[in-house]
Motif scaffolding. Sequence first.
Motif, PDB file in Angstrom:
ATOM      1  N   LEU A 176       0.842  -1.191   0.000  1.00  0.00           N
ATOM      2  CA  LEU A 176       0.000   0.000   0.000  1.00  0.00           C
ATOM      3  C   LEU A 176       0.876   1.239   0.000  1.00  0.00           C
ATOM      4  O   LEU A 176       1.976   1.231   0.564  1.00  0.00           O
ATOM      5  N   PRO A 177       0.416   2.320  -0.637  1.00  0.00           N
ATOM      6  CA  PRO A 177       1.228   3.548  -0.640  1.00  0.00           C
ATOM      7  C   PRO A 177       1.361   4.121   0.766  1.00  0.00           C
ATOM      8  O   PRO A 177       0.424   4.066   1.570  1.00  0.00           O
ATOM      9  N   ALA A 178       2.542   4.655   1.052  1.00  0.00           N
ATOM     10  CA  ALA A 178       2.779   5.253   2.371  1.00  0.00           C
ATOM     11  C   ALA A 178       1.901   6.472   2.588  1.00  0.00           C
ATOM     12  O   ALA A 178       1.476   6.768   3.704  1.00  0.00           O
ATOM     13  N   GLN A 179       1.634   7.198   1.501  1.00  0.00           N
ATOM     14  CA  GLN A 179       0.759   8.361   1.555  1.00  0.00           C
ATOM     15  C   GLN A 179      -0.289   8.241   0.453  1.00  0.00           C
ATOM     16  O   GLN A 179      -0.024   7.673  -0.609  1.00  0.00           O
ATOM     17  N   GLU A 180      -1.438   8.795   0.704  1.00  0.00           N
ATOM     18  CA  GLU A 180      -2.507   8.709  -0.294  1.00  0.00           C
ATOM     19  C   GLU A 180      -2.079   9.385  -1.591  1.00  0.00           C
ATOM     20  O   GLU A 180      -1.495  10.470  -1.596  1.00  0.00           O
ATOM     21  N   GLY A 181      -2.350   8.712  -2.704  1.00  0.00           N
ATOM     22  CA  GLY A 181      -2.011   9.266  -4.004  1.00  0.00           C
ATOM     23  C   GLY A 181      -2.866   8.632  -5.080  1.00  0.00           C
ATOM     24  O   GLY A 181      -3.605   7.670  -4.848  1.00  0.00           O
ATOM     25  N   THR A 182      -2.751   9.179  -6.275  1.00  0.00           N
ATOM     26  CA  THR A 182      -3.500   8.677  -7.429  1.00  0.00           C
ATOM     27  C   THR A 182      -2.499   8.365  -8.521  1.00  0.00           C
ATOM     28  O   THR A 182      -1.899   9.270  -9.105  1.00  0.00           O
ATOM     29  N   TYR A 183      -2.316   7.072  -8.803  1.00  0.00           N
ATOM     30  CA  TYR A 183      -1.222   6.644  -9.674  1.00  0.00           C
ATOM     31  C   TYR A 183      -1.739   5.938 -10.931  1.00  0.00           C
ATOM     32  O   TYR A 183      -2.801   5.311 -10.920  1.00  0.00           O
ATOM     33  N   VAL A 184      -0.944   6.052 -11.987  1.00  0.00           N
ATOM     34  CA  VAL A 184      -1.236   5.392 -13.256  1.00  0.00           C
ATOM     35  C   VAL A 184      -0.056   4.492 -13.612  1.00  0.00           C
ATOM     36  O   VAL A 184       1.107   4.910 -13.531  1.00  0.00           O
ATOM     37  N   ILE A 185      -0.356   3.260 -13.997  1.00  0.00           N
ATOM     38  CA  ILE A 185       0.667   2.339 -14.503  1.00  0.00           C
ATOM     39  C   ILE A 185       0.796   2.563 -15.998  1.00  0.00           C
ATOM     40  O   ILE A 185      -0.187   2.450 -16.743  1.00  0.00           O
ATOM     41  N   GLN A 186       2.001   2.907 -16.455  1.00  0.00           N
ATOM     42  CA  GLN A 186       2.267   3.114 -17.875  1.00  0.00           C
ATOM     43  C   GLN A 186       3.001   1.902 -18.428  1.00  0.00           C
ATOM     44  O   GLN A 186       4.009   1.476 -17.848  1.00  0.00           O
ATOM     45  N   VAL A 187       2.515   1.364 -19.544  1.00  0.00           N
ATOM     46  CA  VAL A 187       3.155   0.212 -20.174  1.00  0.00           C
ATOM     47  C   VAL A 187       3.428   0.555 -21.634  1.00  0.00           C
ATOM     48  O   VAL A 187       2.530   0.988 -22.362  1.00  0.00           O
ATOM     49  N   SER A 188       4.675   0.371 -22.054  1.00  0.00           N
ATOM     50  CA  SER A 188       5.059   0.665 -23.428  1.00  0.00           C
ATOM     51  C   SER A 188       6.217  -0.244 -23.815  1.00  0.00           C
ATOM     52  O   SER A 188       6.649  -1.094 -23.019  1.00  0.00           O
ATOM     53  N   ALA A 189       6.743  -0.048 -25.010  1.00  0.00           N
ATOM     54  CA  ALA A 189       7.889  -0.839 -25.447  1.00  0.00           C
ATOM     55  C   ALA A 189       9.107  -0.594 -24.566  1.00  0.00           C
ATOM     56  O   ALA A 189      10.029  -1.423 -24.517  1.00  0.00           O
ATOM     57  N   ALA A 190       9.121   0.524 -23.837  1.00  0.00           N
ATOM     58  CA  ALA A 190      10.232   0.842 -22.940  1.00  0.00           C
ATOM     59  C   ALA A 190      10.114   0.127 -21.598  1.00  0.00           C
ATOM     60  O   ALA A 190      11.057   0.139 -20.800  1.00  0.00           O
ATOM     61  N   GLY A 191       8.963  -0.490 -21.329  1.00  0.00           N
ATOM     62  CA  GLY A 191       8.778  -1.189 -20.068  1.00  0.00           C
ATOM     63  C   GLY A 191       7.574  -0.667 -19.304  1.00  0.00           C
ATOM     64  O   GLY A 191       6.641  -0.099 -19.881  1.00  0.00           O
TER      65      GLY A 191
END
Length: 573
Positions: free
Chosen positions: A106-121
């Motif tokens: 779980l995140p240490a602090q509240e946040g709003t995150y996006v997982i980015q997936v591309s040819a770079a990883g």
Amino acid sequence: MFYRINMKDLLVKEDAGEQYAGLGGRALSSRLVEEEVEPTAHPLGEKNKLVFVTSLLSGTGAPNGGRMSLGAKSPLTGGIKESNVGGTMGMKLGRLGVRGIIVEGLPAQEGTYVIQVSAAGVSLVEMPELKGLNIYDTVAKLQDKYGPKTAIGCIGTAGEKRMAAACVGFTDMEGAPTRQAGRGGLGAVMGSKGIKAIVADDSGAGKLVYADEDAYRAGAKKLANALLTHPVTSQALPAYGTDVLVNILSEAGGLPTRNFSEGRFEGANDLGGETMAETIKARGGKVGHGCSPGCVIRCSQIYHDKDGKVLTGGFEYESVWSMGANLGINNLDDVALMNRLCDDYGLDTIDTGVALGVLMEAGLFTAGDSKAAISLIHEVGQATPLGRIIGAGAAVTGKVFGMRRVPVVKGQAIPAYDPRAVKGQGVTYATTPMGADHTAGYAVATNILNVGGKLDPLVAEGQVDLSRNLQIATAFVDSTGLCLFVAFAILDIPEGLEGIVEMCNARYGWNKSVEDYLEMGKQVLRDERHFNKQAGIAEGSDDLPDFFRTEKLPPHEVVFDVPKDELNKVFDF
């Protein structure tokens, strides 16, 4: 390649995942959860994990092979959960060589995150501007940033508020978020991790490597031919979508009506696939729409409102039923609006509709009052106290309102086939490790549609064997990434099944038989049942609520009478 995202330190690490070689889809997600998640962990706590995994045929463009799986411990059932989904995400992740993304901690602090997936990883980026947005607005902002051709999966209000019936919405080939990893509350797990969305861009992806590409294509042709030959997959589903089942089930006396009190709905034709198709064509919408790359069945659709504007898509039978016949509502436009709202807020339409049916029986509104039902869905979107109760699913709703007739198994709402009149489906509901789930062993095929043989849906004999065989085969199909509906063709056309085996073997250089793949399906079920047992879900929970055994269902006046000791034999393998 696997990628592990640790939300505590916000780091992404690569993992070869050699221990998971040879697995994909449901086989992979269930093995990951079974091995890496403590069964007694809180579903919204740091010890649960959310996994996004591709399937054996992901990225290949196999006929109807674009699906992927999400997995976690379910906040709805307290057991293991695999939820698979169409759209474009599975194809793009497969082309990028991603076998799995495992979100931990779980995140240490509240946040709003996006997982980015591309040819770079794979990378993680914080996007606070997405906080509080529902799914359609989230997708619009992410498309502005990443482009309209990216695949997106995200949560809305329900997921952010960690409601146990929250789903994850994924984009289709037009970029609309009409495909859902719907069941089991995995949107709540995603929200607990602080993940708002996953975005995949497969531009620059390398060419997929096959052990024998010619043999793969020969197998794909066999499956495609079967799908384009079988009358269900080549005629009924493309013309009318899954909603073709409304009139069929009502005629059979198995359409749950007004909270499972009757088996036929007088307004069935107003909701059925024939009426839906006519309405869509008259308004300039689209029938025969594919939900993912490689789809040859094309059972989806784009539904317009009276003004000719897109209202919803992926308008499935189970959703039409849950918001329609289940609530005594026969206004298709109102049901379509409820479907759109659930997609936007990020709610499982089945558990939401069944929860509303329980509230209807509790006296909060009367059968047929679509305005009241729509208002209650808005309460979920606004996260009011009543909305949070509904968003927690039908089981919690029933407990809060002191109701006895609550149609759930292992905490998950029973879908659109009354188990008293479709008894093979009742066996599946009672015994699948997933909680009540029609897709886990679709006995409707044989009980109602006479696909794969014929078995009277009203008799108890033979239903356990039918459900067992279908659950094993389905666990394998869910691992390939193929749509469940390929089962219609392969149950009747042996060459279709041969094609699936040949595709998988040629993709990886295997020499496995049909029996080997069915053993994979059996192992999936063993993994899932082992997790559930360790999580405290006893074998005694493999049954339906009492009222299905005691209340006769009109018009056939039948009860669910498959003996409990017979249900205990489903997993004798």
